[in-house]
Design a protein around this motif. Sequence first.
Motif, short mmCIF file in Angstrom:
data_model
loop_
_atom_site.label_atom_id
_atom_site.label_comp_id
_atom_site.label_asym_id
_atom_site.label_seq_id
_atom_site.Cartn_x
_atom_site.Cartn_y
_atom_site.Cartn_z
N LEU A 134 -34.12 17.83 16.80
CA LEU A 134 -35.40 17.48 15.94
C LEU A 134 -35.23 16.24 15.29
N PRO A 135 -34.02 15.87 14.53
CA PRO A 135 -34.00 14.48 13.77
C PRO A 135 -33.93 13.38 15.00
N CYS A 136 -33.43 13.48 16.02
CA CYS A 136 -33.31 12.50 16.99
C CYS A 136 -34.71 12.45 17.60
N ALA A 137 -35.37 13.42 17.80
CA ALA A 137 -36.70 13.31 18.35
C ALA A 137 -37.90 12.75 17.51
N VAL A 138 -37.73 13.32 16.23
CA VAL A 138 -38.62 12.60 15.41
C VAL A 138 -38.57 11.23 15.26
N MET A 164 -39.98 3.52 8.93
CA MET A 164 -39.94 5.08 8.29
C MET A 164 -38.55 5.42 8.12
N VAL A 165 -37.77 4.43 7.84
CA VAL A 165 -36.09 4.53 7.51
C VAL A 165 -35.77 5.60 6.49
N SER A 166 -36.58 5.75 5.48
CA SER A 166 -36.36 6.53 4.51
C SER A 166 -36.52 8.11 4.92
N LEU A 167 -37.09 8.22 6.06
CA LEU A 167 -37.26 9.65 6.47
C LEU A 167 -35.89 10.29 6.95
N ILE A 168 -35.13 9.37 7.36
CA ILE A 168 -33.74 9.67 7.76
C ILE A 168 -32.99 10.55 6.63
N PRO A 169 -32.70 9.97 5.43
CA PRO A 169 -31.93 10.90 4.64
C PRO A 169 -32.65 11.90 4.14
N ALA A 172 -31.79 14.56 6.93
CA ALA A 172 -30.42 14.88 6.67
C ALA A 172 -30.14 15.84 5.49
N HIS A 173 -30.95 15.58 4.48
CA HIS A 173 -30.65 16.37 3.23
C HIS A 173 -31.47 17.84 3.45
N VAL A 174 -32.47 17.94 4.03
CA VAL A 174 -33.17 19.16 4.38
C VAL A 174 -32.25 19.84 5.40
N ASN A 175 -31.76 19.16 6.32
CA ASN A 175 -31.03 19.89 7.43
C ASN A 175 -29.61 20.41 6.74
N THR A 307 -49.19 14.43 20.73
CA THR A 307 -49.16 15.63 20.84
C THR A 307 -47.51 15.90 20.84
N ALA A 308 -46.70 15.14 21.32
CA ALA A 308 -45.26 15.72 21.09
C ALA A 308 -44.81 15.72 19.64
N MET A 309 -45.66 14.73 19.06
CA MET A 309 -45.11 14.71 17.32
C MET A 309 -45.55 16.02 16.69
N ILE A 310 -46.85 16.34 17.10
CA ILE A 310 -47.38 17.65 16.56
C ILE A 310 -46.54 18.88 16.83
N LEU A 311 -45.88 19.01 18.14
CA LEU A 311 -45.08 19.98 18.42
C LEU A 311 -43.85 20.00 17.78
N VAL A 312 -43.08 18.66 17.59
CA VAL A 312 -41.94 18.55 16.91
C VAL A 312 -42.06 19.04 15.34
N TYR A 313 -43.00 18.48 14.84
CA TYR A 313 -43.21 18.89 13.16
C TYR A 313 -43.46 20.20 13.11
#
Length: 402
Positions: A134-138, A164-169, A172-175, A307-313
């Motif tokens: 999921l992180p890689c896909a997002v 959207m670089v701050s989405l990475i930490p 990772a934190h939520v994971n 559509t892929a983003m909706i499914l992933v989120y």
Amino acid sequence: MVLLFSIYFNLLLSYATGLVPFRYSFRRRRFESCTPCVPVAIVLLLLFAAAQYKLGRLPERMKIPKVGMQDIIHAVENLVLNGNCVLIAVQQLRFLETYRRLLTDLLANARTFARAGRVGRTQQAELLAQLVLLPCAVYTLHTSIYLTLVEWAEINIVHAVLFMVSLIPNMAHVNNFYALLFVQRLTLGEINDKLANLWTICIRPGDATQLPPPVVEVLPAARRLQLHLVEYQQCAGTVQTILRQYSLTVALYLLILFQELISKVHISGGNMPAVLMQQLTFFYQFTHFYTLSLGNDSPFELEAMGTAMILVYGFDTAQLIANCYAISEQSERIKSSVHRLSLIPGQDKYFHETIKTFLLSLNHSILKINIAGLFTMDFELLTGMIAAISNFVVLLMQFHIE
């Protein structure tokens, strides 16, 4: 193997984003305090927030015509992303020892379950999907969208990668939160299995000969029940500690997920029969790109990736809620198992006193995952999110937003 790989991958990602301000001792197999690591990790985490603040602004040429409050909406989104990074950094500084102990226990428990082979393939697949895929896909989809838009809007490639670089930490934190609860979920399942074995021994003593001799001969039923009570209390205490450290940041991340799910809805109408007059079309909006400012039609690549983003989120949200709900479900199963043990006749007074203590502990510590006192992580929350998104879609259809 998949279990350890998934956890190691997320910990490496956490190291890269400044979420682990410790050094790892391979000889002792644990995280150890390291004074120089703390400021380095904090600065690295804040750099992600700074890059997001610098590059995450909405370009004037990409604003949506005839749609108000865009700057405010995008500013709030960036504020949540960057604010969550700052909040994580502050919590790390305040509770360094707690984070170190939680991460060390995570690795130790993961190795124990991996060696024993007690984690099913389905559970390993869930963990792999949440921590790795999921992180890689997002982030890949986020970057791909910007690279796709380069041709139409001349967006810088570096800007596309770092927007959207701050989405990475945040991910990772939520994971890490997900992995910590996942291990506690496995522990609760193991306690429930032990209680089921104890019931078998007490109700059908003849079956006890199938168990390992030391377990049967050395420990009486009451003593084993007391050990299981201690294990449950330790697990419940660990879950409460995890919630205290992670609940607020997880709540903000869920807010981001909910906003991203809503922001990817587009209603298009055309010269069609009345039944199909308003057609629900999904395409990648990413909040900033509801349409191209030059009036061009939305490229097919954007629609496919949207559509892929909706499914992933959506899958990410469902995974988080399902993992938290499984904790509560395991706690209820343990309570049922203890109730069943209380009905076994012929046990001594010490056994029944331990049963009462166990039930009292369960009544006071049923593990319902409440996030920051705002909401409980169960399927009712998921249903409410779906209902809210459906209402939003209905409003868009009524206003004929294109």
